[in-house]
Write an enzyme that holds these catalytic residues in place. Structure first.
Site, PDB file in Angstrom:
ATOM      1  N   GLU A 111       0.831  -1.220   0.000  1.00  0.00           N
ATOM      2  CA  GLU A 111       0.000   0.000   0.000  1.00  0.00           C
ATOM      3  C   GLU A 111       0.852   1.252   0.000  1.00  0.00           C
ATOM      4  OE1 GLU A 111      -2.337  -0.354   3.556  1.00  0.00           O
ATOM      5  OE2 GLU A 111      -2.966  -2.387   3.028  1.00  0.00           O
ATOM      6  N   LYS A 129       2.044   4.676   1.490  1.00  0.00           N
ATOM      7  CA  LYS A 129       2.085   5.249   2.840  1.00  0.00           C
ATOM      8  C   LYS A 129       1.678   6.710   2.681  1.00  0.00           C
ATOM      9  CE  LYS A 129       5.020   5.349   6.945  1.00  0.00           C
ATOM     10  NZ  LYS A 129       4.611   6.664   7.372  1.00  0.00           N
ATOM     11  N   ASP A 144       0.942  10.436   3.505  1.00  0.00           N
ATOM     12  CA  ASP A 144       1.626  11.333   4.426  1.00  0.00           C
ATOM     13  C   ASP A 144       0.631  12.352   4.979  1.00  0.00           C
ATOM     14  OD1 ASP A 144       3.630  12.322   5.903  1.00  0.00           O
ATOM     15  OD2 ASP A 144       4.696  13.309   4.259  1.00  0.00           O
ATOM     16  N   TYR A 157      -7.280   2.332   6.042  1.00  0.00           N
ATOM     17  CA  TYR A 157      -6.456   1.168   5.692  1.00  0.00           C
ATOM     18  C   TYR A 157      -6.335   0.106   6.774  1.00  0.00           C
ATOM     19  CZ  TYR A 157      -3.301   4.565   7.870  1.00  0.00           C
ATOM     20  OH  TYR A 157      -2.744   5.491   8.708  1.00  0.00           O
ATOM     21  N   LYS A 217      10.531   3.631   3.491  1.00  0.00           N
ATOM     22  CA  LYS A 217      10.418   5.092   3.371  1.00  0.00           C
ATOM     23  C   LYS A 217      11.184   5.576   2.135  1.00  0.00           C
ATOM     24  CE  LYS A 217       9.300   7.712   6.631  1.00  0.00           C
ATOM     25  NZ  LYS A 217       9.518   7.878   8.026  1.00  0.00           N
ATOM     26  N   CYS A 251      15.349  49.203   5.448  1.00  0.00           N
ATOM     27  CA  CYS A 251      14.478  48.711   4.376  1.00  0.00           C
ATOM     28  C   CYS A 251      15.188  48.842   3.024  1.00  0.00           C
ATOM     29  CB  CYS A 251      13.179  49.506   4.353  1.00  0.00           C
ATOM     30  SG  CYS A 251      12.115  49.084   2.963  1.00  0.00           S
ATOM     31  N   CYS A 280      12.993  51.700   1.033  1.00  0.00           N
ATOM     32  CA  CYS A 280      12.857  53.106   1.416  1.00  0.00           C
ATOM     33  C   CYS A 280      13.916  53.556   2.424  1.00  0.00           C
ATOM     34  CB  CYS A 280      11.461  53.378   1.963  1.00  0.00           C
ATOM     35  SG  CYS A 280      11.180  52.640   3.571  1.00  0.00           S
ATOM     36  N   CYS A 323       9.603  46.616   7.885  1.00  0.00           N
ATOM     37  CA  CYS A 323       9.836  48.027   7.619  1.00  0.00           C
ATOM     38  C   CYS A 323       8.626  48.757   8.215  1.00  0.00           C
ATOM     39  CB  CYS A 323       9.899  48.286   6.112  1.00  0.00           C
ATOM     40  SG  CYS A 323       9.757  50.045   5.736  1.00  0.00           S
ATOM     41  N   CYS A 330       6.494  53.790   2.395  1.00  0.00           N
ATOM     42  CA  CYS A 330       7.449  52.866   1.753  1.00  0.00           C
ATOM     43  C   CYS A 330       6.840  52.409   0.418  1.00  0.00           C
ATOM     44  CB  CYS A 330       7.697  51.674   2.672  1.00  0.00           C
ATOM     45  SG  CYS A 330       8.729  50.407   1.919  1.00  0.00           S
TER      46      CYS A 330
HETATM   47  S1  IVH Z   1      -0.963   0.655   8.807  1.00  0.00           S
HETATM   48  C1  IVH Z   1      -0.658  -1.050  13.164  1.00  0.00           C
HETATM   49  N1  IVH Z   1      -1.086   1.599   6.358  1.00  0.00           N
HETATM   50  O1  IVH Z   1       2.053   5.680   8.782  1.00  0.00           O
HETATM   51  C2  IVH Z   1      -0.299  -0.455  11.850  1.00  0.00           C
HETATM   52  N2  IVH Z   1      -0.288   3.035   8.087  1.00  0.00           N
HETATM   53  O2  IVH Z   1       4.610   5.590  10.209  1.00  0.00           O
HETATM   54  C3  IVH Z   1      -1.178   0.609  11.441  1.00  0.00           C
HETATM   55  N3  IVH Z   1       0.233   5.311   7.324  1.00  0.00           N
HETATM   56  O3  IVH Z   1       0.774   5.377  12.041  1.00  0.00           O
HETATM   57  C4  IVH Z   1      -0.687   1.424  10.325  1.00  0.00           C
HETATM   58  N4  IVH Z   1      -0.303   5.002   5.216  1.00  0.00           N
HETATM   59  O4  IVH Z   1      -0.467   6.926  10.353  1.00  0.00           O
HETATM   60  C5  IVH Z   1      -0.758   1.847   7.640  1.00  0.00           C
HETATM   61  N5  IVH Z   1      -1.281   2.317   4.166  1.00  0.00           N
HETATM   62  C6  IVH Z   1      -0.976   2.559   5.434  1.00  0.00           C
HETATM   63  C7  IVH Z   1      -0.507   3.827   5.851  1.00  0.00           C
HETATM   64  C8  IVH Z   1      -0.163   4.022   7.197  1.00  0.00           C
HETATM   65  C9  IVH Z   1       0.127   5.868   6.113  1.00  0.00           C
HETATM   66  C10 IVH Z   1       0.721   6.011   8.526  1.00  0.00           C
HETATM   67  C11 IVH Z   1      -0.044   5.702   9.804  1.00  0.00           C
HETATM   68  C12 IVH Z   1       0.991   5.072  10.696  1.00  0.00           C
HETATM   69  C13 IVH Z   1       2.250   5.686  10.176  1.00  0.00           C
HETATM   70  C14 IVH Z   1       3.457   4.903  10.564  1.00  0.00           C
END
Ligand code: IVH
Length: 675
Positions: free
Chosen positions: A121, A123, A125, A233, A320, A414, A417, A432, A438
């Site tokens: 999946e 991740k 942000d 998720y 990551k 400034c 001016c 300023c 100005c």
């Molecule tokens: S699973 C017990 N799936 O990343 C595990 N987390 O750095 C539950 N996050 O705390 C997390 N995408 O806030 C999971 N596809 C994904 C995610 C995800 C983003 C975040 C989540 C987690 C953090 C960990």
């Protein structure tokens, strides 16, 4: 990791713990991280390594053993209730190294005896959220908090369109939890930051901070304007009928919950690595920020068998993405003066490719930031985009510093001016103070005033420059005194352009009060704040008469904004400007035209007012009308409410009582229109 002396290890561990706690606080509570995720992960990795080598110094309270806390309850201005999590909300182990993913797979292979699959999946942000549904309805939304209890943000979450309050479909469990991420797509993030910059508020560093900051807003109404999105998720509950994680999420999707369309179930770690490789590039085309890939064992019985460590599941890990960086020389620093006088240092860089665009400039924010980086002209600097849109300088490569490199001198005066700059005690910015004369500030104010979100007058940078050069404009109302002859005489202008310009000026007289207020360019008063103020006070006169107390009691108006408004109202220039704009015919109070309607909350209601309010009686009448209500002079059977302020007339009160007309206070009234 090389062995060091016991005393040195102890000291280093203490130091790393303190540092990581500090950065957790900056990240989760202040939403203003001062280091990158990558740097944070490096510090965390070092602490983990040292604690392994010296277990005698590994304490229960170490940041390696608990998740960072986002709890704000108890913090100034925050009133979220803390609620315990039914199941702890944990974090994920993470890695930047491929071998560690192979190790992860190896550990699973050794621990389980049946075949397994992975769910791969994105991740996302954003900021973690835990939703509870009971009988198909959204019951509660909690933030991750400290992992064991979270802030109850239900009242805010209901304004996120992606999150259904009512589920539909088959076999919905009576009660379950579903966890996921609330995030802010890039487009919404850019819009929000543009607004913040416009109001001279600090922009959010990245969409993640913007999302979690928005989730903790004290004014739920404002949530709607933030453009937040959500993806879920992780489904949890007692006796759920699913065999795999994929199957569970598929069912959740069927009930109307937002599930990622990019997840894939794969057979083995090689396929997971291929998924990672594909997304390393493809993620750059997504309209939202991702910081990695999550790999989860898909079989739920195996997840249960594998269990958890103190901080994260053994059945999942995160890969990551390394933030993209470029190294390029700093050529010079410009100091830009904004329309409110704030001076922003901007780095001019040797152009360099970064995430598909050429970067030439990067903001250095303020003098403190320059000092922190200890930046020198000629330095090779690291530029990063990460989840952010505006590139930032994250560090200096000291090994490449030329011997004769000099620190850039932050100006004392400034650049436009020549007035000595001042620095507000509580702000990192230099200003300023020459607001009245100005030239960059004045021209900036006109450009802002004429902007599309403000008065929408056909005057861009070039026109303002021309009008300024001719000496036609100095203060905002001067625009309304311009004549056709003056305009036609300008270089490049014809009759048609002059007429169009004059027509746009005329049309601006119908622009609703909230936009006029925004257009005035009061420091810290952005679009949203202007709306809030217009809604609260109803007129410029009421706003200008407001006391500090009147201002700070309004939700989302803090000390900084209140001080800026008070300073503005007290100035002769502001008073003169307002009077001349009034003469020109601008809307300086809310009115009942469809365009300036604030809501229909009082539609069909007749309200009688009596006594004194926090705003003038005229402003109160305008406010009633702006919400669709009607104001009447005397109480009758048709009256919906008698709105009674301080020293309300006894006659009216008596009559209302006799006819059974409800009497409401200003507070109740404000509640009514805000709901
Ligand atoms: S699973 C017990 N799936 O990343 C595990 N987390 O750095 C539950 N996050 O705390 C997390 N995408 O806030 C999971 N596809 C994904 C995610 C995800 C983003 C975040 C989540 C987690 C953090 C960990």
């Amino acid at each position: 990791m090389a062995k060091i002396s016991k005393t040195a290890a102890k000291e280093r561990i203490e130091f790393l713990k303190r540092e990581l706690e500090r950065h957790n606080y900056n990240y989760y509570v202040l939403n203003a991280p001062t280091i990158t995720d990558f740097e944070f992960d490096l510090l965390m990795g070092e602490l983990q390594g040292l604690e392994k080598l010296y277990p005698e110094f590994a304490t229960e309270d170490s940041p390696t053993r608990h998740v960072g806390s986002d709890l704000t309850s108890g913090a100034a201005g925050s009133d979220f209730v803390q609620v315990p999590h039914r199941w702890p909300m944990l974090s994920l182990g993470n890695t930047y190294a491929r071998e560690e993913l192979l190790d992860f797979d190896e550990r699973i292979r050794k621990a389980v005896s049946t075949p397994y699959h992975f769910s791969c999946e994105l991740k996302f942000d954003g900021t973690a959220i835990c939703l509870t549904y009971r009988d198909g309805r959204l019951l509660r939304a909690l933030t991750r908090g400290d992992g064991t209890k979270g802030d109850d943000v239900t009242r805010n979450v209901v304004h996120i369109p992606a999150i259904p309050q009512q589920l539909h479909g088959e076999n919905i469990p009576q009660e379950f939890e579903i966890r996921g991420e609330i995030y802010m797509p890039f487009a919404a993030f850019e819009r929000l930051n543009a607004e913040r910059l416009d109001a001279e508020l600090d922009p959010f560093a990245n969409p993640r901070n913007a999302a979690s900051g928005s989730l903790k807003l004290q004014n739920p109404e404002e949530m709607r304007t933030r453009g937040l999105d959500c993806v879920l998720y992780h489904l949890l509950g007692e006796n759920l009928p699913f065999k795999t994680h994929t199957e569970a999420l598929h069912a959740a999707q069927g009930w109307g919950l937002p599930i990622s369309e990019y997840s894939r179930r794969v057979d083995d770690i090689d396929a997971a690595l291929a998924y990672i490789d594909a997304w390393d590039t493809r993620r750059k085309t997504l309209p939202f920020a991702t910081d990695g890939i999550v790999i989860k064992v898909d079989e739920l019985d195996l997840q249960r068998q594998l269990g958890f460590t103190a901080k994260s599941p053994r059945w999942a890990t995160a890969w990551k993405f390394k933030p993209e960086q470029a190294l390029t020389p700093l050529l010079s620093v410009d100091y830009q003066v904004g329309r409110t006088g704030a001076v922003t240092p901007v780095a001019n860089l040797e152009p360099v490719q970064l995430s598909g665009t050429v970067v030439k400039r990067a903001s250095l924010h303020n003098k403190d930031q320059m000092d922190l980086l200890d930046i020198h002209i000629g330095d090779y600097v690291y530029v990063e985009k990460g989840g952010e849109i505006i590139p930032k300088i994250t560090g200096v490569e000291l090994s490449k510093r030329p011997a004769d490199a000099l620190r850039p001198q932050f100006p004392t005066h400034c650049p436009d001016c020549g007035t000595p700059l001042v620095r507000d005690a509580d702000e990192a910015r230099h200003y300023c103070p020459n607001r009245e004369s100005c030239p960059v500030q004045i021209k900036g104010r006109f450009i802002h005033f004429a902007g599309r979100k403000a008065m929408d007058i056909l005057a861009g940078d070039a026109t303002v420059e021309q009008l300024w050069d001719r000496g036609y404009i100095h203060t905002l109302p001067d625009l309304y005194a311009l004549t056709r002859e003056q305009l036609i005489a300008l270089e490049g202008w014809q009759e048609k352009s002059a007429d169009n310009f004059l027509a746009s000026l005329e049309a601006s007289k119908q622009v609703p009060f909230e936009r006029v207020l925004y257009a005035l360019g009061i420091r810290h008063v952005g679009e949203q704040t202007a709306k809030t103020l217009a809604r609260h006070f109803g007129s410029i006169d009421a706003l200008m008469a407001a006391s500090r107390d009147d201002l700070v009691q309004i939700e989302d108006i803090g000390d900084t904004v209140a001080d800026a408004i008070l300073a503005w109202s007290a100035s002769d220039a502001a008073r003169d400007c307002v009077e001349r704009l009034r003469e020109a015919g601008l809307q300086l109070a809310v009115s009942d035209t469809a365009e300036s309607r604030l809501s229909d909350k009082l539609e069909g209601k007749t309200i009688v007012i009596s006594g004194n309010f926090s705003i003038s009686r005229e402003a109160m009448k305008a406010l009633i009308e702006a919400h669709g209500g009607k104001n009447a002079g005397s109480v009758s059977g048709k009256t919906a409410w008698l709105l009674a302020g301080e020293k309300a007339g006894p006659e009216k009160l008596k009559k209302a009582e006799k006819l059974g007309i409800p009497v409401i206070s200003e507070e109740e009234f404000r509640h009514l229109i805000a709901e």
